[in-house]
Design a protein around this motif. Structure first.
Motif, PDB file in Angstrom:
ATOM      1  N   UNK A 188       0.758  -1.245  -0.091  1.00 28.58           N
ATOM      2  CA  UNK A 188       0.146   0.107  -0.075  1.00 28.58           C
ATOM      3  C   UNK A 188       0.870   1.253  -0.045  1.00 28.58           C
ATOM      4  N   UNK A 189       2.074   1.064  -0.311  1.00 28.70           N
ATOM      5  CA  UNK A 189       2.861   2.327  -0.633  1.00 28.70           C
ATOM      6  C   UNK A 189       3.353   2.698   0.651  1.00 28.70           C
ATOM      7  N   UNK A 190       3.660   1.983   1.715  1.00 26.52           N
ATOM      8  CA  UNK A 190       4.024   2.594   2.968  1.00 26.52           C
ATOM      9  C   UNK A 190       5.421   2.972   3.029  1.00 26.52           C
ATOM     10  N   UNK A 191       6.403   2.167   2.377  1.00 24.60           N
ATOM     11  CA  UNK A 191       7.796   2.544   2.299  1.00 24.60           C
ATOM     12  C   UNK A 191       7.889   4.287   1.972  1.00 24.60           C
ATOM     13  N   UNK A 192       7.477   4.618   0.859  1.00 22.48           N
ATOM     14  CA  UNK A 192       7.922   5.908   0.558  1.00 22.48           C
ATOM     15  C   UNK A 192       7.351   6.985   1.710  1.00 22.48           C
ATOM     16  N   UNK A 193       6.187   6.673   2.182  1.00 23.50           N
ATOM     17  CA  UNK A 193       5.856   7.309   3.391  1.00 23.50           C
ATOM     18  C   UNK A 193       6.817   7.409   4.264  1.00 23.50           C
ATOM     19  N   UNK A 194       7.301   6.325   4.904  1.00 26.93           N
ATOM     20  CA  UNK A 194       8.268   6.120   5.882  1.00 26.93           C
ATOM     21  C   UNK A 194       9.532   7.200   5.284  1.00 26.93           C
ATOM     22  N   UNK A 195       9.972   7.033   4.254  1.00 30.03           N
ATOM     23  CA  UNK A 195      11.210   7.724   3.819  1.00 30.03           C
ATOM     24  C   UNK A 195      10.906   9.276   4.044  1.00 30.03           C
ATOM     25  N   UNK A 196       9.687   9.784   3.817  1.00 31.24           N
ATOM     26  CA  UNK A 196       9.207  11.062   3.825  1.00 31.24           C
ATOM     27  C   UNK A 196       9.356  11.527   5.237  1.00 31.24           C
ATOM     28  N   UNK A 197       8.814  10.454   6.214  1.00 31.33           N
ATOM     29  CA  UNK A 197       8.995  10.906   7.782  1.00 31.33           C
ATOM     30  C   UNK A 197      10.465  10.797   7.966  1.00 31.33           C
ATOM     31  N   UNK A 198      11.379   9.975   7.635  1.00 27.34           N
ATOM     32  CA  UNK A 198      12.680  10.060   7.616  1.00 27.34           C
ATOM     33  C   UNK A 198      13.373  11.363   7.336  1.00 27.34           C
ATOM     34  N   UNK A 199      12.940  12.006   6.230  1.00 24.41           N
ATOM     35  CA  UNK A 199      13.465  13.242   5.739  1.00 24.41           C
ATOM     36  C   UNK A 199      13.120  14.156   6.485  1.00 24.41           C
ATOM     37  N   UNK A 200      11.767  14.320   6.719  1.00 24.96           N
ATOM     38  CA  UNK A 200      11.161  15.553   7.528  1.00 24.96           C
ATOM     39  C   UNK A 200      11.050  15.437   8.917  1.00 24.96           C
ATOM     40  N   UNK A 201      11.223  14.254   9.514  1.00 25.50           N
ATOM     41  CA  UNK A 201      10.931  14.131  10.981  1.00 25.50           C
ATOM     42  C   UNK A 201      12.384  14.378  11.746  1.00 25.50           C
ATOM     43  N   UNK A 228      11.859  -8.729   0.582  1.00 29.90           N
ATOM     44  CA  UNK A 228      12.193  -8.534  -0.877  1.00 29.90           C
ATOM     45  C   UNK A 228      11.302  -7.543  -1.229  1.00 29.90           C
ATOM     46  N   UNK A 229      10.126  -7.316  -1.209  1.00 23.56           N
ATOM     47  CA  UNK A 229       9.172  -6.412  -1.857  1.00 23.56           C
ATOM     48  C   UNK A 229       9.797  -4.907  -1.062  1.00 23.56           C
ATOM     49  N   UNK A 230      10.048  -4.893   0.165  1.00 24.11           N
ATOM     50  CA  UNK A 230      10.316  -3.520   0.827  1.00 24.11           C
ATOM     51  C   UNK A 230      11.732  -3.070   0.302  1.00 24.11           C
ATOM     52  N   UNK A 231      12.731  -3.988   0.126  1.00 23.35           N
ATOM     53  CA  UNK A 231      13.741  -3.691  -0.515  1.00 23.35           C
ATOM     54  C   UNK A 231      13.844  -3.220  -1.852  1.00 23.35           C
ATOM     55  N   UNK A 232      13.004  -3.948  -2.714  1.00 17.88           N
ATOM     56  CA  UNK A 232      13.135  -3.364  -4.143  1.00 17.88           C
ATOM     57  C   UNK A 232      12.340  -1.981  -4.138  1.00 17.88           C
ATOM     58  N   UNK A 233      11.444  -1.583  -3.223  1.00 12.99           N
ATOM     59  CA  UNK A 233      10.701  -0.337  -3.217  1.00 12.99           C
ATOM     60  C   UNK A 233      11.794   0.735  -2.796  1.00 12.99           C
ATOM     61  N   UNK A 234      12.885   0.067  -1.898  1.00 10.37           N
ATOM     62  CA  UNK A 234      13.670   1.173  -1.279  1.00 10.37           C
ATOM     63  C   UNK A 234      14.837   1.401  -2.537  1.00 10.37           C
ATOM     64  N   UNK A 235      15.237   0.345  -3.372  1.00  8.73           N
ATOM     65  CA  UNK A 235      16.101   0.514  -4.240  1.00  8.73           C
ATOM     66  C   UNK A 235      15.462   1.154  -5.493  1.00  8.73           C
ATOM     67  N   UNK A 236      14.337   1.354  -5.578  1.00  6.48           N
ATOM     68  CA  UNK A 236      13.538   1.929  -7.023  1.00  6.48           C
ATOM     69  C   UNK A 236      13.267   3.424  -6.668  1.00  6.48           C
ATOM     70  N   UNK A 237      13.589   3.723  -5.321  1.00  8.63           N
ATOM     71  CA  UNK A 237      13.008   4.990  -4.808  1.00  8.63           C
ATOM     72  C   UNK A 237      14.214   6.226  -5.340  1.00  8.63           C
ATOM     73  N   UNK A 238      14.017   7.018  -6.213  1.00 10.30           N
ATOM     74  CA  UNK A 238      14.482   8.040  -6.697  1.00 10.30           C
ATOM     75  C   UNK A 238      15.271   8.999  -5.313  1.00 10.30           C
ATOM     76  N   UNK A 269      19.139  10.707   0.284  1.00  8.27           N
ATOM     77  CA  UNK A 269      18.794  10.695   1.928  1.00  8.27           C
ATOM     78  C   UNK A 269      19.558  10.044   3.026  1.00  8.27           C
ATOM     79  N   UNK A 270      20.135   8.810   2.667  1.00 11.20           N
ATOM     80  CA  UNK A 270      20.987   7.975   3.577  1.00 11.20           C
ATOM     81  C   UNK A 270      22.182   8.745   3.831  1.00 11.20           C
ATOM     82  N   UNK A 271      22.901   9.344   2.836  1.00 15.10           N
ATOM     83  CA  UNK A 271      24.005   9.863   2.913  1.00 15.10           C
ATOM     84  C   UNK A 271      23.743  11.189   3.879  1.00 15.10           C
ATOM     85  N   UNK A 272      22.712  12.127   3.537  1.00 11.56           N
ATOM     86  CA  UNK A 272      22.360  13.339   4.477  1.00 11.56           C
ATOM     87  C   UNK A 272      22.320  12.786   5.867  1.00 11.56           C
TER      88      UNK A 272
END
Length: 86
Positions: A27-40, A59-69, A74-77
């Protein structure tokens, strides 16, 4: 819903249920988590990072992370912030 410390804590704690985890990822939760990490910050970011770590154990979660622009940027920052003492 808006991510709060309470919601972040709840999601992190029920993550062990594989059915919940797969549905959350689907349900596209991983991109939402990434937004929280970036802004929280503080505990909210900590819970989001823990949830992301759990998502990446699927595997599905890792695929989403790897495909996220810009996810590597973000990890480096985040690492740079940590090294700066922030």
């Amino acid at each position: 819903p808006k991510w709060t410390k309470s919601l972040g804590f709840s999601v992190f704690n029920i993550w062990k249920d594989p059915a919940f985890a797969e549905e959350f990822i689907e349900q596209d939760g991983v991109p939402e988590i990434l937004k929280v990490i970036e802004n929280g910050s503080g505990n909210l970011r900590s819970y989001a990072l823990g949830t992301l770590r759990e998502a990446m154990s699927y595997v599905s979660g890792m695929q989403v992370v790897c495909e996220t622009k810009d996810v590597l940027q973000l990890f480096y920052l985040l690492m740079a912030e940590d090294n700066d003492g922030n």
